[in-house]
Design an enzyme around this catalytic site. Structure first.
Site, mmCIF file in Angstrom:
data_model
loop_
_atom_site.group_PDB
_atom_site.id
_atom_site.type_symbol
_atom_site.label_atom_id
_atom_site.label_comp_id
_atom_site.label_asym_id
_atom_site.label_seq_id
_atom_site.Cartn_x
_atom_site.Cartn_y
_atom_site.Cartn_z
ATOM 1 N N HIS A 134 12.267 -0.270 -12.512
ATOM 2 C CA HIS A 134 12.000 -1.692 -12.743
ATOM 3 C C HIS A 134 11.979 -2.405 -11.399
ATOM 4 O O HIS A 134 12.970 -2.399 -10.668
ATOM 5 C CB HIS A 134 13.101 -2.280 -13.644
ATOM 6 C CG HIS A 134 12.978 -3.757 -13.879
ATOM 7 N ND1 HIS A 134 13.977 -4.492 -14.462
ATOM 8 C CD2 HIS A 134 11.986 -4.642 -13.620
ATOM 9 C CE1 HIS A 134 13.613 -5.754 -14.552
ATOM 10 N NE2 HIS A 134 12.398 -5.875 -14.033
ATOM 11 N N HIS B 155 0.807 -1.231 0.000
ATOM 12 C CA HIS B 155 0.000 0.000 0.000
ATOM 13 C C HIS B 155 0.839 1.279 0.000
ATOM 14 O O HIS B 155 1.900 1.350 0.596
ATOM 15 C CB HIS B 155 -0.944 0.007 1.210
ATOM 16 C CG HIS B 155 -0.213 0.164 2.514
ATOM 17 N ND1 HIS B 155 0.068 1.389 3.055
ATOM 18 C CD2 HIS B 155 0.309 -0.745 3.352
ATOM 19 C CE1 HIS B 155 0.729 1.221 4.182
ATOM 20 N NE2 HIS B 155 0.891 -0.070 4.380
HETATM 21 O O1 JB3 Z 1 14.963 -10.581 -15.605
HETATM 22 C C1 JB3 Z 1 14.000 -10.648 -16.344
HETATM 23 C C2 JB3 Z 1 12.780 -11.386 -15.938
HETATM 24 N N1 JB3 Z 1 13.975 -10.073 -17.540
HETATM 25 C C3 JB3 Z 1 15.087 -9.324 -18.093
HETATM 26 C C4 JB3 Z 1 14.576 -8.016 -18.658
HETATM 27 C C5 JB3 Z 1 13.933 -7.158 -17.614
HETATM 28 O O2 JB3 Z 1 15.687 -7.296 -19.237
HETATM 29 C C6 JB3 Z 1 15.740 -10.150 -19.214
HETATM 30 O O3 JB3 Z 1 16.255 -11.345 -18.677
HETATM 31 C C7 JB3 Z 1 16.863 -9.348 -19.913
HETATM 32 O O4 JB3 Z 1 17.947 -9.293 -19.101
HETATM 33 C C8 JB3 Z 1 16.382 -7.977 -20.277
HETATM 34 O O5 JB3 Z 1 15.503 -8.238 -21.339
HETATM 35 P P1 JB3 Z 1 15.660 -7.492 -22.741
HETATM 36 O O6 JB3 Z 1 15.611 -6.026 -22.577
HETATM 37 O O7 JB3 Z 1 14.677 -8.100 -23.639
HETATM 38 O O8 JB3 Z 1 17.171 -7.788 -23.126
HETATM 39 P P2 JB3 Z 1 17.750 -8.486 -24.397
HETATM 40 O O9 JB3 Z 1 17.260 -9.879 -24.538
HETATM 41 O O10 JB3 Z 1 19.209 -8.232 -24.313
HETATM 42 O O11 JB3 Z 1 17.147 -7.660 -25.597
HETATM 43 C C9 JB3 Z 1 17.328 -6.279 -25.752
HETATM 44 C C10 JB3 Z 1 16.453 -5.916 -26.902
HETATM 45 O O12 JB3 Z 1 16.385 -4.486 -27.016
HETATM 46 C C11 JB3 Z 1 16.978 -6.436 -28.226
HETATM 47 O O13 JB3 Z 1 15.959 -7.108 -28.910
HETATM 48 C C12 JB3 Z 1 17.346 -5.173 -28.994
HETATM 49 O O14 JB3 Z 1 17.058 -5.294 -30.345
HETATM 50 C C13 JB3 Z 1 16.404 -4.175 -28.385
HETATM 51 N N2 JB3 Z 1 16.869 -2.806 -28.588
HETATM 52 C C14 JB3 Z 1 17.991 -2.219 -28.119
HETATM 53 N N3 JB3 Z 1 18.055 -0.931 -28.533
HETATM 54 C C15 JB3 Z 1 16.203 -1.922 -29.318
HETATM 55 C C16 JB3 Z 1 16.944 -0.732 -29.293
HETATM 56 N N4 JB3 Z 1 15.054 -2.050 -29.975
HETATM 57 C C17 JB3 Z 1 14.584 -0.983 -30.638
HETATM 58 N N5 JB3 Z 1 13.431 -1.084 -31.288
HETATM 59 N N6 JB3 Z 1 15.246 0.193 -30.652
HETATM 60 C C18 JB3 Z 1 16.427 0.382 -30.003
HETATM 61 O O15 JB3 Z 1 16.994 1.485 -30.026
#
Ligand code: JB3
Length: 205
Positions: free
Chosen positions: A143, A134
């Site tokens: 996050h 609450h």
């Molecule tokens: O811990 C948990 C349950 N989740 C974590 C989450 C909160 O953060 C997870 O385990 C990961 O550590 C992280 O997830 P995330 O952000 O999906 O990380 P990763 O798998 O490294 O993917 C990063 C994504 O961001 C990639 O698909 C990149 O393409 C995308 N990205 C980065 N910069 C971008 C850009 N996408 C767009 N559209 N534009 C950008 O500038």
């Protein structure tokens, strides 16, 4: 509403599943520079292209599905500036008290509980199974990771990360962009940009 998922990683997949679980949301696919446009991504959704494709796609809203707080903030600001509608992705199994105030572009994952009187800013992640009790304030671009437990009246500053499974006692203030390590038990205020770890949580040296 037809929604673009901005991101193509693990968190984007979680958000895709949330949107697919919501009655009023239709995810159109992933906007990511990391995969080949025109292919099928996770959960059978399309890979649409990089950020330059957003303006040309017919859609009603977007959600920034990127875990890193600073990067998510930057992308969010850019999309707001471009006049995009940021929507909230809220899993149907989340329990949110009726008087909770929530901003835009938030993600509330499966099993999260948000109790009465809490205020949630824009672009916040309340991850799987977290408990925000609450009268908490979760500031923009923060996050709250899976399994975190925040007692009453906790304030999480803008862009702060409360790591997996951490617990925070009542009325603690976690400063802007602070990081609480996984499993920490926070019993004192955390200054802005400080990282704390352990039980009880202490500054990382
Ligand atoms: O811990 C948990 C349950 N989740 C974590 C989450 C909160 O953060 C997870 O385990 C990961 O550590 C992280 O997830 P995330 O952000 O999906 O990380 P990763 O798998 O490294 O993917 C990063 C994504 O961001 C990639 O698909 C990149 O393409 C995308 N990205 C980065 N910069 C971008 C850009 N996408 C767009 N559209 N534009 C950008 O500038």
């Amino acid at each position: 509403m037809n929604i673009l998922i901005i991101g193509g990683g693990g968190h984007a997949r979680v958000v895709a599943d949330i949107l697919l679980s919501m009655e009023d949301m239709e995810p159109l696919g992933y906007v990511t520079p990391d995969a080949c446009p025109g292919t099928l991504g996770p959960l059978g959704l399309a890979v649409l292209g990089d950020d330059t494709c957003v303006a040309g796609l017919d859609h009603d809203g977007v959600v920034v599905a990127v875990g890193d707080n600073r990067l998510r903030h930057r992308i969010f600001a850019r999309l707001v500036g471009a006049g995009e509608t940021l929507v909230n992705a809220v899993h149907p199994s989340a329990i949110i008290a009726r008087d909770v105030e929530m901003g835009v572009g938030c993600m509330v994952c499966a099993g999260a509980i948000v109790n009465t009187g809490t205020i949630v800013g824009d672009n916040v992640i309340l991850n799987t199974g977290c408990v925000v009790d609450h009268d908490c304030t979760i500031s923009g671009h923060a996050h709250v990771a899976p399994g975190v437990k925040l007692a009453g009246n906790v304030v999480v500053g803008a862009g702060a990360l409360v790591g997996v499974g951490a617990s925070v006692i009542p009325s603690v203030l976690i400063g802007e962009e602070a990081v609480v390590g996984a499993g920490a038990v926070v019993v004192d205020d955390v200054p802005p940009r400080q990282m704390v770890m352990g039980v009880p949580a202490r500054p990382k040296t």
